[in-house]
Design a protein around this motif. Structure first.
Motif, mmCIF file in Angstrom:
data_model
loop_
_atom_site.group_PDB
_atom_site.id
_atom_site.type_symbol
_atom_site.label_atom_id
_atom_site.label_comp_id
_atom_site.label_asym_id
_atom_site.label_seq_id
_atom_site.Cartn_x
_atom_site.Cartn_y
_atom_site.Cartn_z
ATOM 1 N N ASP A 1 10.888 -3.929 -8.229
ATOM 2 C CA ASP A 1 9.692 -4.147 -7.420
ATOM 3 C C ASP A 1 9.495 -2.925 -6.533
ATOM 4 O O ASP A 1 10.208 -1.929 -6.680
ATOM 5 N N TRP A 2 8.558 -2.992 -5.610
ATOM 6 C CA TRP A 2 8.239 -1.801 -4.823
ATOM 7 C C TRP A 2 9.419 -1.332 -3.976
ATOM 8 O O TRP A 2 9.595 -0.135 -3.755
ATOM 9 N N ARG A 3 10.262 -2.280 -3.540
ATOM 10 C CA ARG A 3 11.452 -1.910 -2.756
ATOM 11 C C ARG A 3 12.572 -1.372 -3.641
ATOM 12 O O ARG A 3 13.477 -0.687 -3.168
ATOM 13 N N HIS A 4 12.544 -1.739 -4.919
ATOM 14 C CA HIS A 4 13.598 -1.384 -5.871
ATOM 15 C C HIS A 4 12.937 -0.750 -7.101
ATOM 16 O O HIS A 4 12.888 -1.364 -8.172
ATOM 17 N N PRO A 5 12.421 0.470 -6.953
ATOM 18 C CA PRO A 5 11.573 1.041 -8.003
ATOM 19 C C PRO A 5 12.273 1.320 -9.321
ATOM 20 O O PRO A 5 11.613 1.382 -10.358
ATOM 21 N N LEU A 6 13.602 1.465 -9.313
ATOM 22 C CA LEU A 6 14.334 1.723 -10.549
ATOM 23 C C LEU A 6 15.202 0.538 -10.956
ATOM 24 O O LEU A 6 16.111 0.678 -11.781
ATOM 25 N N GLY A 7 14.941 -0.632 -10.388
ATOM 26 C CA GLY A 7 15.714 -1.819 -10.707
ATOM 27 C C GLY A 7 16.423 -2.362 -9.486
ATOM 28 O O GLY A 7 16.391 -1.768 -8.402
ATOM 29 N N PRO A 8 17.092 -3.508 -9.620
ATOM 30 C CA PRO A 8 17.650 -4.215 -8.465
ATOM 31 C C PRO A 8 18.683 -3.430 -7.672
ATOM 32 O O PRO A 8 18.892 -3.705 -6.483
ATOM 33 N N ASP A 9 19.345 -2.466 -8.282
ATOM 34 C CA ASP A 9 20.373 -1.705 -7.574
ATOM 35 C C ASP A 9 19.834 -0.434 -6.931
ATOM 36 O O ASP A 9 20.599 0.348 -6.359
ATOM 37 N N SER A 10 18.530 -0.214 -7.013
ATOM 38 C CA SER A 10 17.929 0.986 -6.430
ATOM 39 C C SER A 10 17.283 0.656 -5.089
ATOM 40 O O SER A 10 17.163 -0.508 -4.701
ATOM 41 N N GLY A 11 16.879 1.686 -4.366
ATOM 42 C CA GLY A 11 16.230 1.496 -3.072
ATOM 43 C C GLY A 11 15.246 2.608 -2.799
ATOM 44 O O GLY A 11 14.932 3.423 -3.684
ATOM 45 N N LEU A 12 14.752 2.673 -1.562
ATOM 46 C CA LEU A 12 13.701 3.619 -1.198
ATOM 47 C C LEU A 12 14.205 4.816 -0.390
ATOM 48 O O LEU A 12 13.391 5.635 0.042
ATOM 49 N N GLU A 13 15.504 4.924 -0.204
ATOM 50 C CA GLU A 13 16.019 6.050 0.566
ATOM 51 C C GLU A 13 15.624 7.364 -0.100
ATOM 52 O O GLU A 13 15.869 7.586 -1.285
ATOM 53 N N GLY A 14 14.968 8.222 0.665
ATOM 54 C CA GLY A 14 14.492 9.490 0.142
ATOM 55 C C GLY A 14 13.152 9.409 -0.558
ATOM 56 O O GLY A 14 12.595 10.436 -0.954
ATOM 57 N N LEU A 15 12.612 8.203 -0.726
ATOM 58 C CA LEU A 15 11.337 8.009 -1.423
ATOM 59 C C LEU A 15 10.229 7.557 -0.478
ATOM 60 O O LEU A 15 9.174 7.114 -0.935
ATOM 61 N N GLU A 16 10.450 7.675 0.817
ATOM 62 C CA GLU A 16 9.477 7.149 1.787
ATOM 63 C C GLU A 16 8.087 7.761 1.604
ATOM 64 O O GLU A 16 7.072 7.099 1.822
ATOM 65 N N ASP A 17 8.023 9.028 1.217
ATOM 66 C CA ASP A 17 6.739 9.705 1.069
ATOM 67 C C ASP A 17 6.295 9.822 -0.379
ATOM 68 O O ASP A 17 5.361 10.564 -0.689
ATOM 69 N N HIS A 18 6.943 9.070 -1.266
ATOM 70 C CA HIS A 18 6.473 8.953 -2.646
ATOM 71 C C HIS A 18 5.436 7.834 -2.713
ATOM 72 O O HIS A 18 5.442 6.913 -1.874
ATOM 73 N N PRO A 19 4.562 7.853 -3.704
ATOM 74 C CA PRO A 19 3.605 6.744 -3.849
ATOM 75 C C PRO A 19 4.328 5.423 -4.094
ATOM 76 O O PRO A 19 5.328 5.392 -4.816
ATOM 77 N N VAL A 20 3.840 4.361 -3.490
ATOM 78 C CA VAL A 20 4.377 3.047 -3.788
ATOM 79 C C VAL A 20 4.027 2.705 -5.236
ATOM 80 O O VAL A 20 2.945 3.049 -5.733
ATOM 81 N N VAL A 21 4.960 2.052 -5.938
ATOM 82 C CA VAL A 21 4.735 1.636 -7.324
ATOM 83 C C VAL A 21 5.118 0.165 -7.470
ATOM 84 O O VAL A 21 5.511 -0.483 -6.507
ATOM 85 N N HIS A 22 4.985 -0.352 -8.659
ATOM 86 C CA HIS A 22 5.221 -1.777 -8.926
ATOM 87 C C HIS A 22 4.263 -2.645 -8.101
ATOM 88 O O HIS A 22 4.653 -3.706 -7.586
ATOM 89 N N VAL A 23 3.023 -2.186 -7.969
ATOM 90 C CA VAL A 23 2.001 -2.974 -7.282
ATOM 91 C C VAL A 23 0.948 -3.399 -8.302
ATOM 92 O O VAL A 23 0.401 -2.565 -9.029
ATOM 93 N N ALA A 24 0.694 -4.693 -8.379
ATOM 94 C CA ALA A 24 -0.365 -5.218 -9.228
ATOM 95 C C ALA A 24 -1.702 -5.075 -8.507
ATOM 96 O O ALA A 24 -1.767 -4.708 -7.326
ATOM 97 N N PHE A 25 -2.784 -5.384 -9.216
ATOM 98 C CA PHE A 25 -4.115 -5.208 -8.633
ATOM 99 C C PHE A 25 -4.265 -5.979 -7.330
ATOM 100 O O PHE A 25 -4.760 -5.447 -6.325
ATOM 101 N N GLU A 26 -3.852 -7.234 -7.296
ATOM 102 C CA GLU A 26 -4.024 -8.040 -6.093
ATOM 103 C C GLU A 26 -3.201 -7.495 -4.934
ATOM 104 O O GLU A 26 -3.605 -7.597 -3.772
ATOM 105 N N ASP A 27 -2.053 -6.898 -5.230
ATOM 106 C CA ASP A 27 -1.250 -6.286 -4.173
ATOM 107 C C ASP A 27 -1.989 -5.115 -3.534
ATOM 108 O O ASP A 27 -2.007 -4.963 -2.311
ATOM 109 N N ALA A 28 -2.598 -4.286 -4.375
ATOM 110 C CA ALA A 28 -3.358 -3.144 -3.868
ATOM 111 C C ALA A 28 -4.551 -3.618 -3.051
ATOM 112 O O ALA A 28 -4.849 -3.077 -1.973
#
Length: 306
Positions: free
Chosen positions: A103-130
């Protein structure tokens, strides 16, 4: 945000994919648009303020998807995985997998996080989320015409946002795939996946990442472009055109559970000269509104009161 005065421009292309044709003259009114795609840092502020949960963080209801295997009824999102060898490019399943816990907090899967990605585009967002983020911010999602006008940066009729050459004098001007997709990325642009916003030069309107990095949601339903016949002697062009109807977006959907589709624009870091040359302003893609992936984001607009 940047203010764009609007104007008349040539929308579409007849040199790449049939869904981009025909080239037609359209006019858009002035509007404000975000300089960059919405970042993880910005999306986190929205979630902190509202407690919002994205579609990817919510397990699907099997009643909404007849025939769905029970073991798939878990929260997750589509995640790109590089293949080890060349594969059939008609089989998207070779490089896309539905990853539980992505999901958006775990962009590469459940064991990943956002450290170092704060200024990357958010991903894993569906239309209604946007759309939910845009409403919270007092903004909206752009129409396809607004988005394409902004991406062109004033270069009317050019294939790319910077001219007619993809990499002039070998310069990488956007985050896209170099090499043989989906197994060999030569990383000439320096990025395997998303890149921080503003990593590449702005276009003529001062906008960043309109091309590559992540696909971006628009407000328009997807269908083949329509060109209305002009009255004889008329010099008018369509103003602020909108996409198809929700029904039209379903017309060619033969899946067991048809899902309406919105227009994505801009291409992503997975577009390659060897596959999916959609790193151009005219490029467009139909995306089911209930789907999120590791290469789709968005940006917002504010239209002038009228």
């Amino acid at each position: 945000m940047r203010w764009l005065d609007g104007g008349v421009f040539a929308m579409g292309s007849e040199n790449f994919y049939p869904e981009e044709a025909p080239v037609r003259q359209v006019r858009v009114d002035g509007f404000w648009i975000d300089e960059t795609p919405v970042t993880n840092r910005e999306f986190a502020r929205f979630v902190e303020a509202t407690g919002y949960r994205t579609l990817a963080e919510t397990a699907p209801d099997p009643r909404d998807y007849p025939g769905m295997p029970p073991e798939m009824a878990h929260a997750g999102s589509l995640l790109f995985q590089r293949t080890a060898t060349p594969v059939d490019l008609h089989d998207h399943g070779q490089w896309w997998t539905f990853a539980f816990g992505a999901d958006w907090r775990h962009p590469l899967g459940p064991d990943s996080g956002l450290e170092g990605l704060e200024d990357h585009p958010v991903v894993h967002v569906a239309f209604e989320d946007a759309r939910a983020y845009a409403r919270w911010a007092g903004k909206a999602l752009p129409t396809e015409a607004e988005w394409e006008y902004a991406a062109r940066g004033g270069l009317d009729g050019q294939e790319y946002a910077w001219g007619d050459q993809l990499a002039p004098e070998g310069r990488m001007l956007a985050n896209y795939w170099q090499g043989a997709f989906p197994f060999a990325n030569t990383l000439e642009d320096g990025w395997e996946r998303t890149s921080p916003v503003r990593s590449y030069p702005a276009n003529g309107f001062g906008l960043y990442d309109m091309i590559g990095n992540v696909w971006e949601w628009t407000a328009d339903w997807y269908a083949q472009p329509k060109v209305e016949a002009k009255a004889r002697g008329s010099c008018c062009v369509p103003a602020n055109p909108r996409g198809a109807t929700r029904h039209e977006s379903l017309e060619k959907d033969s899946s067991p559970v048809p899902i309406p589709r919105k227009v994505l624009k801009g291409g992503s870091h997975l577009c390659a000269p060897s596959y999916c040359q959609r790193y151009r302003p005219a490029a467009r893609h139909p995306q089911a509104i209930d789907s999120s992936t590791s290469h789709i984001g968005f940006r917002c607009v504010v239209r002038a009161a009228g």
